[in-house]
Design a protein around this motif. Structure first.
Motif, PDB file in Angstrom:
ATOM      1  N   ILE A  33       0.829  -1.198   0.000  1.00  0.00           N
ATOM      2  CA  ILE A  33       0.000   0.000   0.000  1.00  0.00           C
ATOM      3  C   ILE A  33       0.868   1.254   0.000  1.00  0.00           C
ATOM      4  O   ILE A  33       0.634   2.192  -0.769  1.00  0.00           O
ATOM      5  CB  ILE A  33      -0.962  -0.001   1.211  1.00  0.00           C
ATOM      6  CG1 ILE A  33      -2.018  -1.084   1.028  1.00  0.00           C
ATOM      7  CG2 ILE A  33      -1.613   1.366   1.392  1.00  0.00           C
ATOM      8  CD1 ILE A  33      -2.869  -1.319   2.263  1.00  0.00           C
ATOM      9  N   THR A  37       1.032   3.788  -3.142  1.00  0.00           N
ATOM     10  CA  THR A  37       0.632   5.166  -2.880  1.00  0.00           C
ATOM     11  C   THR A  37       1.754   6.129  -3.249  1.00  0.00           C
ATOM     12  O   THR A  37       1.514   7.158  -3.889  1.00  0.00           O
ATOM     13  CB  THR A  37       0.247   5.347  -1.397  1.00  0.00           C
ATOM     14  OG1 THR A  37      -0.785   4.417  -1.073  1.00  0.00           O
ATOM     15  CG2 THR A  37      -0.224   6.756  -1.114  1.00  0.00           C
ATOM     16  N   VAL A  41       1.416   8.985  -6.136  1.00  0.00           N
ATOM     17  CA  VAL A  41       1.606  10.403  -5.828  1.00  0.00           C
ATOM     18  C   VAL A  41       2.751  10.962  -6.666  1.00  0.00           C
ATOM     19  O   VAL A  41       2.643  12.059  -7.241  1.00  0.00           O
ATOM     20  CB  VAL A  41       1.861  10.613  -4.318  1.00  0.00           C
ATOM     21  CG1 VAL A  41       2.347  12.011  -4.027  1.00  0.00           C
ATOM     22  CG2 VAL A  41       0.605  10.303  -3.525  1.00  0.00           C
TER      23      VAL A  41
END
Length: 103
Positions: A33, A37, A41
């Motif tokens: 995760i 992420t 980003v």
């Protein structure tokens, strides 16, 4: 009170008998995760910056092209004016020489 080594750190990688590290499924899930992420980003920021910079540089390039074209037009206009004045001066001199020769 002999507690297993992983008691205080339940997500700590444990070692297998073969010597390779084994990560628990929770730790793998959290790492996945966090990694996904971070990648999302980073990719989003790169795309946003790229779009903004492309727009800025495209506008700047168009303004520079227009400015250069205007400068070229002004230079050609100036050179033509000089040429016409020079030709007029030559014609005036020839006419004066011709009139002088007649007298």
């Amino acid at each position: 009170m002999n507690k297993p080594k992983g008691y205080f750190f339940p997500l700590r990688p444990g070692s297998r008998k073969s010597g390779r590290l084994r990560l628990s499924s929770k730790l793998r899930s959290i790492q996945l995760i966090i990694t996904l992420t971070f990648m999302a980003v980073t990719a989003a920021v790169a795309v946003i910056v790229s779009v903004l910079l492309y727009g800025k540089f495209a506008n700047t390039a168009e303004e520079n092209a227009n400015l250069n074209m205007q400068q070229i037009i002004e230079q050609v206009n100036y050179n033509l004016e000089l040429y016409v004045k020079g030709m007029g001066s030559i014609c005036d001199r020839r006419e004066a020489d011709y009139l002088y020769a007649l007298h």
